[in-house]
Design a protein around this motif. Structure first.
Motif, mmCIF file in Angstrom:
data_model
loop_
_atom_site.group_PDB
_atom_site.id
_atom_site.type_symbol
_atom_site.label_atom_id
_atom_site.label_comp_id
_atom_site.label_asym_id
_atom_site.label_seq_id
_atom_site.Cartn_x
_atom_site.Cartn_y
_atom_site.Cartn_z
ATOM 1 N N HIS A 2 7.864 48.267 15.061
ATOM 2 C CA HIS A 2 8.813 49.397 15.484
ATOM 3 C C HIS A 2 9.941 49.247 14.616
ATOM 4 N N HIS A 4 9.760 51.018 11.654
ATOM 5 C CA HIS A 4 9.173 52.446 11.876
ATOM 6 C C HIS A 4 7.991 52.654 11.223
ATOM 7 N N TYR A 62 0.975 48.945 20.516
ATOM 8 C CA TYR A 62 1.888 49.813 19.776
ATOM 9 C C TYR A 62 1.859 51.216 20.142
#
Length: 365
Positions: free
Chosen positions: A204, A207, A234
């Motif tokens: 995360h 990205h 995820y």
């Protein structure tokens, strides 16, 4: 004067005494019947099931963390606060291996063969690069740290391919002793735990797309259970993709073991390494995964069933991860010493970084 009572004679005993002399008669209690194997599984499976239910429920309350991660953390906490007794061990080991493999098969019912084939081919180049990085780093850094040859091989193979399963397959080929095998498995297991907790956060932070994270997890995390746990934490799409990538990667244990067997045979000047069996090391659950995927492709699984199939697979993964947490002895990990852990850190970093670099070069992030 009372008459003497007649002596009572047991006719069965009288017959026995006429067949065998008295001094050869030995009356022994019958041996107890061995318990059914299923009975030995029940305590451990029951414990894992209850803990997995708790983790699965908490995972729905905290979807960003997910049931698999909560399961493995809960298992570690219970194991290191109050370790389950010996009666639970058989069921816990069963959940850590068989239930995990069955969960992968169930995942196959939600994936078509076309998706599996396309993903496997697309990930092969990244997988080959990460494997090369793992072996070269294990050899070079292991030599620098003064780690034994067998331990370098076990950590390199475990990091490059499929964790403890790869180590177990390679051990009889290179004739590693129990001490070396325990060191390697403990080191690999430590980084599996770190990966499950760290990779989703890093994904995360960078990205990464579902595709990018699935490729990264599938090529850079050691063990199948840890890949599945991290990737599904995820996203579901990342989990599906990572599972196929990891299964493709796991099949490479076959050529690696064959090469090691030839090298060992050459070293020992024998026809082959003792204890090597292709049938034993082959990950057969992959075949059943493909069969399940074929069933899905043929349209035999109604689309309305897919959410329930996915939920069943997720719960089985939570069970497997919970049992792995229950097997994690943090004291034993700490006792493995610094050098194998440093080697594992270096190999793991090389695999994770090389995977991201190749994906970036190919525009797959």
């Amino acid at each position: 004067m009372s008459n003497p009572q007649p002596e009572h004679i047991d006719p069965v005993e009288d017959v026995i005494e006429h067949i065998l002399p008295a001094d050869e008669i030995e009356l022994t209690a019958p041996e107890p019947l061995a318990p059914h194997p299923l009975v030995a599984l029940l305590p451990g499976l029951g414990l894992v099931f209850v803990m997995a239910l708790i983790a699965w429920w908490l995972g729905h309350l905290a979807p960003l963390v997910g049931g698999p991660v909560i399961g493995i953390v809960l298992g570690i906490i219970v194991r290191n606060l109050r370790a389950p007794g010996a009666v639970f061990h058989t069921g816990i080991r069963f959940a850590a291996r068989q239930v995990l493999q069955w969960s992968v098969v169930v995942l196959g019912f939600g994936l078509s063969l076309g998706t599996v084939a396309h993903t496997g081919v697309a990930s092969l180049s990244v997988t080959l690069v990460t494997m090369t990085a793992a072996f070269l780093t294990a050899w070079g850094l292991g030599k620098l740290l003064g780690v034994s040859g067998n331990l370098k091989t076990l950590i390199g193979v475990g990091t490059a391919i499929c964790g403890g399963s790869a180590i177990a397959a390679v051990t009889p080929i290179v004739r590693a002793d129990e001490h070396e095998t325990a060191f390697a498995i403990s080191t690999i297991f430590l980084f599996n735990l770190v990966a499950v907790l760290l990779f989703p956060f890093l994904g995360h932070l960078m990205h990464l797309s579902d595709f990018g994270f699935g490729m990264w997890a599938g090529t850079a995390i050691n063990d199948t259970s840890s890949v599945v746990a991290a990737a599904y934490s995820y996203s579901h799409a990342a989990g599906d993709y990572a599972t196929i990538v990891k299964l493709t990667r796991s099949t490479l244990i076959i050529p690696v073991c064959l090469v090691l067997a030839v090298v060992e045979a050459w070293r020992q000047k024998q026809s082959g390494a003792q204890g090597f069996s292709l049938a034993r090391i082959f990950p057969w659950f992959i075949v059943w995964f493909l069969v399940a995927s074929g069933v899905r492709t043929a349209g035999l699984i109604p689309n309305d069933w897919q959410p329930y199939v996915a939920e069943l697979a997720t719960f089985m993964i939570v069970m497997a991860l919970t049992s792995i947490g229950l097997s994690a002895d943090l004291r034993r990990m700490a006792a493995t010493g610094a050098r194998p852990i440093l080697l594992g850190t270096g190999v793991w970093a090389a695999v994770a970084i090389s995977s991201l670099l190749v994906q970036h070069a190919l525009g797959q992030i």
